[in-house]
Design a protein around this motif. Structure first.
Motif, PDB file in Angstrom:
ATOM      1  N   VAL A  88      98.402  -0.580  -4.681  1.00  0.00           N
ATOM      2  CA  VAL A  88      97.572  -1.782  -4.587  1.00  0.00           C
ATOM      3  C   VAL A  88      97.702  -2.566  -5.898  1.00  0.00           C
ATOM      4  N   PRO A  89      98.755  -3.374  -6.049  1.00  0.00           N
ATOM      5  CA  PRO A  89      98.983  -4.112  -7.305  1.00  0.00           C
ATOM      6  C   PRO A  89      97.821  -5.008  -7.717  1.00  0.00           C
ATOM      7  N   GLU A  90      97.052  -5.511  -6.737  1.00  0.00           N
ATOM      8  CA  GLU A  90      95.933  -6.396  -7.066  1.00  0.00           C
ATOM      9  C   GLU A  90      94.794  -5.654  -7.765  1.00  0.00           C
ATOM     10  N   LEU A  91      94.934  -4.352  -7.917  1.00  0.00           N
ATOM     11  CA  LEU A  91      93.937  -3.571  -8.661  1.00  0.00           C
ATOM     12  C   LEU A  91      93.808  -4.087 -10.092  1.00  0.00           C
ATOM     13  N   THR A  92      94.863  -4.668 -10.613  1.00  0.00           N
ATOM     14  CA  THR A  92      94.838  -5.193 -11.988  1.00  0.00           C
ATOM     15  C   THR A  92      93.841  -6.351 -12.134  1.00  0.00           C
ATOM     16  N   GLU A  93      93.468  -6.977 -11.014  1.00  0.00           N
ATOM     17  CA  GLU A  93      92.562  -8.124 -11.050  1.00  0.00           C
ATOM     18  C   GLU A  93      91.104  -7.727 -10.816  1.00  0.00           C
ATOM     19  N   LYS A  94      90.864  -6.438 -10.576  1.00  0.00           N
ATOM     20  CA  LYS A  94      89.517  -5.979 -10.248  1.00  0.00           C
ATOM     21  C   LYS A  94      88.686  -5.716 -11.501  1.00  0.00           C
ATOM     22  N   GLU A  95      87.366  -5.627 -11.303  1.00  0.00           N
ATOM     23  CA  GLU A  95      86.457  -5.210 -12.377  1.00  0.00           C
ATOM     24  C   GLU A  95      86.546  -3.684 -12.483  1.00  0.00           C
ATOM     25  N   LEU A  96      87.070  -3.198 -13.588  1.00  0.00           N
ATOM     26  CA  LEU A  96      87.240  -1.758 -13.785  1.00  0.00           C
ATOM     27  C   LEU A  96      86.081  -1.213 -14.610  1.00  0.00           C
ATOM     28  N   VAL A  97      85.483  -0.138 -14.119  1.00  0.00           N
ATOM     29  CA  VAL A  97      84.335   0.475 -14.787  1.00  0.00           C
ATOM     30  C   VAL A  97      84.710   1.897 -15.203  1.00  0.00           C
ATOM     31  N   ALA A  98      84.668   2.159 -16.499  1.00  0.00           N
ATOM     32  CA  ALA A  98      85.017   3.485 -17.021  1.00  0.00           C
ATOM     33  C   ALA A  98      83.833   4.445 -16.836  1.00  0.00           C
ATOM     34  N   ILE A  99      84.114   5.613 -16.275  1.00  0.00           N
ATOM     35  CA  ILE A  99      83.107   6.666 -16.131  1.00  0.00           C
ATOM     36  C   ILE A  99      83.625   7.897 -16.884  1.00  0.00           C
ATOM     37  N   PRO A 100      83.224   8.061 -18.151  1.00  0.00           N
ATOM     38  CA  PRO A 100      83.727   9.197 -18.953  1.00  0.00           C
ATOM     39  C   PRO A 100      83.392  10.539 -18.304  1.00  0.00           C
ATOM     40  N   MET A 101      84.409  11.391 -18.189  1.00  0.00           N
ATOM     41  CA  MET A 101      84.244  12.723 -17.612  1.00  0.00           C
ATOM     42  C   MET A 101      84.987  13.729 -18.481  1.00  0.00           C
ATOM     43  N   PRO A 102      84.457  14.054 -19.662  1.00  0.00           N
ATOM     44  CA  PRO A 102      85.157  14.979 -20.557  1.00  0.00           C
ATOM     45  C   PRO A 102      85.308  16.364 -19.933  1.00  0.00           C
TER      46      PRO A 102
END
Length: 266
Positions: A88-102
């Motif tokens: 899904v190349p359009e993923l680059t245009e999405k709002e990405l939310v980081a969820i840290p999972m150490p």
């Protein structure tokens, strides 16, 4: 006012106050579930590594929704993102939310990170946004997403699981090896924990996430004279296959999976 009348007489006890607070919180939860303004969380399995193994549903959800949650500190550097963006190349245009999972076995630290992850997602849901949480393989198999999913559900939100291709099924296919036949049993085991007893089980054993304990795992396999094959980074450009315990290297990636089968009867 006396102690039996007026303000003092009408003051509820601690137990009654707690009960009222519980009732209010339950009403808030029910209201959140019913409201159409609250978003939906989709825990979405994207398969083990090959972007062509992503399901049509996973691809559709990523395309239709603008907010994508990704495990890790930097979304673009995560394995899940790097797999999904190929399909899904359009993923680059999405709002990405980081969820840290150490990666840790410290219960307190895990609990805190799961809480923070759930709260961050709930803020987005309260804003009316659907959130697609990308997770490797299938969300129901040893996935850290499940802990967040459970919390979000308990808080009264709509959270759903979208199946993906499991790593052990994809690995068996890549190795041209069946997992089980006839009445054979299948055991899926986290190899980062104790595996001695597990290797005594009959049927096929799948040892997942064996990377950090590979020397010990190899030793057990040799002692038990098991027929073992391993695939590392299944479906990725760095995929490697090993067809015996002797071939398996002492240093292997976190995404290493071993299939252990009983010796074939002659």
């Amino acid at each position: 006012f006396s102690s039996n009348e007026g303000l003092l007489g009408e003051t509820p006890g601690a137990g009654e106050l707690l009960e009222r607070l519980r009732e209010q919180e339950e009403k808030r939860k029910q209201k959140r579930v019913k409201t159409k303004m609250t978003g939906i969380l989709f825990g979405t399995g994207i398969g083990p590594g090959d972007p062509e193994l992503m399901t049509l549903k996973a691809v559709r959800l990523i395309r239709e929704n603008d907010t994508i949650a990704v495990p890790g500190e930097k979304p673009e550097e995560s394995i899940a993102y790097q797999i999904a963006v190929q399909a899904v190349p359009e993923l680059t245009e999405k709002e990405l939310v980081a969820i840290p999972m150490p990666m840790t076995k410290n219960a307190k630290e895990l609990e805190e990170n799961h809480r923070r992850g759930a709260e961050k997602i709930e803020e987005l849901l309260d804003a009316g946004k659907n959130v697609v949480f990308l997770t490797l393989g299938d969300p129901t198999v040893y996935s850290t997403y499940l802990y967040v999913h459970r919390r979000v559900l308990e808080d009264g939100y709509d959270a759903r699981i979208v199946s993906g291709v499991t790593s052990f099924c994809a690995a068996a296919a890549s190795l041209s090896e069946g997992l089980v036949e006839n009445s054979e049993e299948l055991h899926v085991i986290p190899a980062s924990y104790q595996i001695e007893d597990a290797l005594e089980l009959s049927g096929t054993k799948v040892l997942m996430k064996a990377g950090k304990k590979m020397p010990a795992v190899k030793q057990f396999l040799k002692e038990k004279n098991c027929r073992a094959v391993m695939i590392e980074n299944c479906g990725m450009d760095t995929e490697q296959k090993y067809f015996s315990a002797e071939e398996i290297p002492d240093q292997a990636s976190y995404y290493s999976l071993i299939i252990v089968k009983e010796k074939r009867k002659k």
